[in-house]
Every structure is written in C-alpha cells, then in structure tokens.
Design an enzyme around this catalytic site. Structure first.
Site, mmCIF file in Angstrom:
data_model
loop_
_atom_site.group_PDB
_atom_site.id
_atom_site.type_symbol
_atom_site.label_atom_id
_atom_site.label_comp_id
_atom_site.label_asym_id
_atom_site.label_seq_id
_atom_site.Cartn_x
_atom_site.Cartn_y
_atom_site.Cartn_z
ATOM 1 N N LYS A 56 20.586 -0.689 9.476
ATOM 2 C CA LYS A 56 19.952 0.258 8.556
ATOM 3 C C LYS A 56 18.427 0.219 8.724
ATOM 4 O O LYS A 56 17.899 -0.730 9.326
ATOM 5 C CB LYS A 56 20.351 -0.078 7.114
ATOM 6 C CG LYS A 56 19.924 -1.458 6.647
ATOM 7 C CD LYS A 56 20.581 -1.825 5.318
ATOM 8 C CE LYS A 56 20.146 -3.215 4.870
ATOM 9 N NZ LYS A 56 20.926 -3.703 3.720
ATOM 10 N N ARG A 151 25.179 -3.225 -8.254
ATOM 11 C CA ARG A 151 24.297 -2.342 -7.501
ATOM 12 C C ARG A 151 25.118 -1.202 -6.894
ATOM 13 O O ARG A 151 24.938 -0.058 -7.231
ATOM 14 C CB ARG A 151 23.554 -3.146 -6.424
ATOM 15 C CG ARG A 151 22.445 -2.380 -5.761
ATOM 16 C CD ARG A 151 21.745 -3.189 -4.684
ATOM 17 N NE ARG A 151 22.618 -3.472 -3.537
ATOM 18 C CZ ARG A 151 22.194 -3.958 -2.381
ATOM 19 N NH1 ARG A 151 20.919 -4.242 -2.214
ATOM 20 N NH2 ARG A 151 23.030 -4.189 -1.386
ATOM 21 N N TYR A 265 -15.177 -3.480 2.598
ATOM 22 C CA TYR A 265 -15.184 -2.754 1.325
ATOM 23 C C TYR A 265 -15.415 -3.687 0.141
ATOM 24 O O TYR A 265 -14.880 -4.790 0.093
ATOM 25 C CB TYR A 265 -13.834 -2.066 1.109
ATOM 26 C CG TYR A 265 -13.674 -0.776 1.872
ATOM 27 C CD1 TYR A 265 -14.558 0.280 1.704
ATOM 28 C CD2 TYR A 265 -12.598 -0.609 2.745
ATOM 29 C CE1 TYR A 265 -14.385 1.469 2.388
ATOM 30 C CE2 TYR A 265 -12.408 0.580 3.428
ATOM 31 C CZ TYR A 265 -13.309 1.619 3.251
ATOM 32 O OH TYR A 265 -13.131 2.785 3.920
ATOM 33 N N MET A 313 -7.566 0.647 5.838
ATOM 34 C CA MET A 313 -6.429 1.441 6.296
ATOM 35 C C MET A 313 -6.101 1.165 7.767
ATOM 36 O O MET A 313 -4.937 1.053 8.140
ATOM 37 C CB MET A 313 -6.706 2.934 6.099
ATOM 38 C CG MET A 313 -5.499 3.801 6.426
ATOM 39 S SD MET A 313 -5.837 5.562 6.314
ATOM 40 C CE MET A 313 -6.090 5.769 4.555
HETATM 41 C C1 LIG Z 1 21.407 -4.976 4.043
HETATM 42 C C2 LIG Z 1 22.829 -5.316 3.826
HETATM 43 C C3 LIG Z 1 23.484 -6.259 4.647
HETATM 44 C C4 LIG Z 1 22.722 -7.110 5.631
HETATM 45 O O1 LIG Z 1 22.052 -8.093 4.899
HETATM 46 P P1 LIG Z 1 21.137 -9.219 5.574
HETATM 47 O O2 LIG Z 1 20.731 -10.073 4.430
HETATM 48 O O3 LIG Z 1 20.002 -8.486 6.176
HETATM 49 O O4 LIG Z 1 21.967 -9.920 6.585
HETATM 50 C C5 LIG Z 1 24.832 -6.417 4.498
HETATM 51 N N1 LIG Z 1 25.522 -5.718 3.559
HETATM 52 C C6 LIG Z 1 24.927 -4.856 2.727
HETATM 53 C C7 LIG Z 1 25.741 -4.135 1.713
HETATM 54 C C8 LIG Z 1 23.566 -4.624 2.823
HETATM 55 O O5 LIG Z 1 22.969 -3.770 1.975
#
Ligand SMILES: *Cc1c(COP(=O)(O)O)cnc(C)c1O
Length: 368
Positions: A56, A151, A265, A313
């Site tokens: 992801k 969640r 700054y 920046m």
């Molecule tokens: C992001 C995520 C993972 C991976 O988690 P890590 O801690 O990065 O290994 C696995 N399952 C779900 C549902 C996630 O949101």
C-alpha cells in the site's frame, strides 16, 4: 555590521559523475531491491504458512512499480493495497497471476476497477457484501473481521448475522488486524487472537491475522497467510531487517558564521562559536519534518553533523565545523541513520518517514 563582512568563498569538491541525468541540487534516494527481497524472504521463512506482501501507499513510498515485481520474483503471490485505486498500479506492475487484495473492501464506485484489474476486496460490512455480490456476482472477495481494534472489519455480531451467506459465496480469505503487535507483551495480542479464533475456528477458509509485528509474535499468530509490510522495507519492529533506503543530500553552499550571527528563518540558530554551515538541498517539501531541526543530524562519512536553524521548504542548514573537508553530499538515511532513528528524532514512526519521502528525489534502484 558582522553580517556585511565579506567572506572567503569555500569551494566544494569538484562534482563527480557529470554524465548523470540528475540535477546537481537534486537529492538521491537509493532503494535496494535486493534488501527488500531479503527482508521479505526472512519474514516468509519465519512464517509457518504463506507470506503475502503489503505494498500500500506506493510500496511504503518506495515505488510499487519496482517493489512489487521484485517481491513477486522472490516468491510473493498475494499482495495487499489500501484502496482499489492503488491496485491498478500493482496489477500493471505484476501482470495477471498474483492476487491483489484491497483492505478498504468494495467502496461505492469501485466495481469497475475491481473487475477490470481483477482485485480482491476484503469486505468490511454487510453493506459492502451486498454491494459486491450485486455488482460483481462470482467475483473473488475476502472478509475482514474486527477482532478488537475498532478500525476496519465486521464486528462479531455483524459477522454472525452474515456468516452463512458470506461462506456460501466462497471467500478466498478471512482476515483481521492486530492493534498492539509491536508490543509483544501487550495483553491485547492474546485477546485479539482469541476473538479471531472464536469468530473463525472450524471454517474451511484460509485465515490471516498478522502483519510484521504479528509474525514476530510466533506461529500461533500466523494461520495460513501473513501480511508483512514495514519489515520488508527495513523498518521496526523487524529488528533484523536489512537497510533498504539511502538518502544523500547535496551540499549547495558552505559558509563561515561568526559568533552572534544567526542562521535561517526566524534567526532560529545563533552561533555561539565560529561555525561552518553547509546549506543542503532538501527540506520539508521533501518529507524532512520541521521537527527534525531540534534533534536531527546528517552524516558526513562517520561524522555526525547537527541540523541547525529551521528546516525550510527546500533547504536545511547543517553544522559542518568538525569536518576537514565538506563532502559533496551528506547522508540523511543510510549506513549511519535508519528511518526509525529519524522517526525517533521527530517523535513519529518509521512508517511515516518512509511514506513521506518526497517526490523530488532522484530515485535509483539497485540490486534488481
Ligand atoms: C498496513 C497493514 C499491514 C502491514 O503492516 P506492517 O506493520 O507494515 O507490517 C497489514 N495488514 C493491514 C490490515 C494493514 O493495514
């Protein structure tokens, strides 16, 4: 009048590698695909069943077009993304074979993407289940259960109501997610394991509970499939991970600052002693958190050089007084400093440092 005093120019070393297409003031992010493969392999070897791979957020910010094929070459067959839209790039990178699962499930408007790119939504509610079977009857899906994190996923009552109908449609996976897996002794782990078992024991469907942290909790937590993410990319809680990223920041200018003069700054830094300051080409627009100014440093070879003044920046200023010779580039991430060390300095986690790595870096992949 100190600020008007002329200064001797301090020449930098002659630039090497003039043939490179990188602009000279562009920082270089090097991503080691061999280390990514080795980290996934280590986590897969530690898994009793199969290990998937979470890619992801563009492969935790490292570029899914390169990361996903490297993981597939190492043997990963099931990939996970956050949204259906993210799945498009992953399908493009991987071709037809591997399964691509979507944590957010089947959202309104996603049917076409899910169908065209053969994605597998992890359905999170009765609404999503109805939407999916109505829009795409017979299309693969999984189920996400909430075992206590509150969640994503169906809660126990919702799941009992839907169970028989859902199972009749043949889900390819039932999964849940641990809230406290990075704290092995936390009671929440055993609680969620028990809850997940109560919701799924006896069902003839592959199960998945663990991300990186859960893999390290041991085989009770593995079931048929694990879902490592951050450990693949070299982050905690996978302490044995190989470093994956190196971030080198070019020095644009070096100057000597006299006691009483300020830097940057807000005059945020005022020199108390004669100080040599390097101005370096990366700032908060590149993911260098402004909070890094307080405790952060970059490295010149084995010498730690404190960031002084504010993070701008596009620039940071660094105290290089200790160096005999200022190198062309300074290391923010690499051999001396991991993403988790930078994260600690700004009070966040390695995940946020990785996914915040900016779009302006020249990205170089090694180990392919
Ligand atoms: C992001 C995520 C993972 C991976 O988690 P890590 O801690 O990065 O290994 C696995 N399952 C779900 C549902 C996630 O949101």
């Amino acid at each position: 009048m100190a600020a008007l005093r002329p200064r001797a120019a301090l020449p930098l070393d002659a630039p090497a590698g003039l043939g490179s297409k990188r602009g000279m003031a562009q920082a270089q992010l090097t991503i080691d695909l061999a280390a990514i493969r080795a980290n996934w392999r280590a986590l897969a070897n530690a898994t009793t069943g199969e290990a998937g791979a979470v890619v992801k957020a563009d492969g935790y910010g490292l570029g899914v077009a390169r990361v996903a094929p490297a993981l597939a070459a190492e043997g990963a067959r099931r990939f996970f993304v956050a949204t259906a839209h993210e799945g498009i790039a992953v399908r493009r990178a991987l071709g037809a074979g591997p399964e691509i699962c979507v944590f957010s499930g089947h959202m309104n408007g996603d049917a076409e993407i899910i169908r065209d790119h053969r994605l597998t939504p992890m359905l999170n509610s009765i609404d999503q289940m109805l939407r999916h079977v109505e829009a795409l009857p017979g299309h693969s899906f999984g189920i996400q259960l909430d075992s206590g994190m509150n969640r994503l996923g169906m809660e126990p009552a919702e799941w009992s109501a839907l169970r028989e109908i859902a199972l009749a449609q043949k889900p390819v996976l039932i999964m849940s997610h641990l809230a406290c897996a990075d704290e092995p002794s936390h009671g929440m782990n055993a609680f969620q394991l028990r809850t997940f078992r109560e919701m799924t024991d006896g069902l003839d469907v592959p199960r998945s509970l663990s991300a990186t942290g859960g893999i390290l909790l041991g085989p009770d937590y593995h079931f048929e499939l694990t879902r490592p993410g951050v450990g693949i990319y070299g982050g905690q809680p996978f302490a044995d991970a190989r470093a994956v990223v190196e971030l080198m920041l070019p020095v644009i200018q070096v100057r000597d600052v006299a006691p009483g003069e300020s830097v940057g700054y807000g005059n945020a830094h005022v020199a108390r002693v004669p100080t040599r300051v390097a101005t370096v080409a990366a700032g908060y627009a590149d993911g260098i958190h402004r909070a890094l100014a307080a405790k952060g440093a970059v490295w010149a070879g084995d010498t730690r050089c404190k960031i002084i003044g504010r993070v701008s920046m596009d620039l940071i200023t660094v105290d290089v007084t200790a160096l005999n010779k200022v190198p062309e580039q300074l290391e923010l991430l690499g051999r001396h400093q991991t993403v988790d060390m930078v994260a600690d300095a700004v009070g966040t986690i390695g995940y946020e440092i990785l996914t915040g790595l900016g779009a302006r870096y020249a990205r170089v992949y090694t180990g392919a």
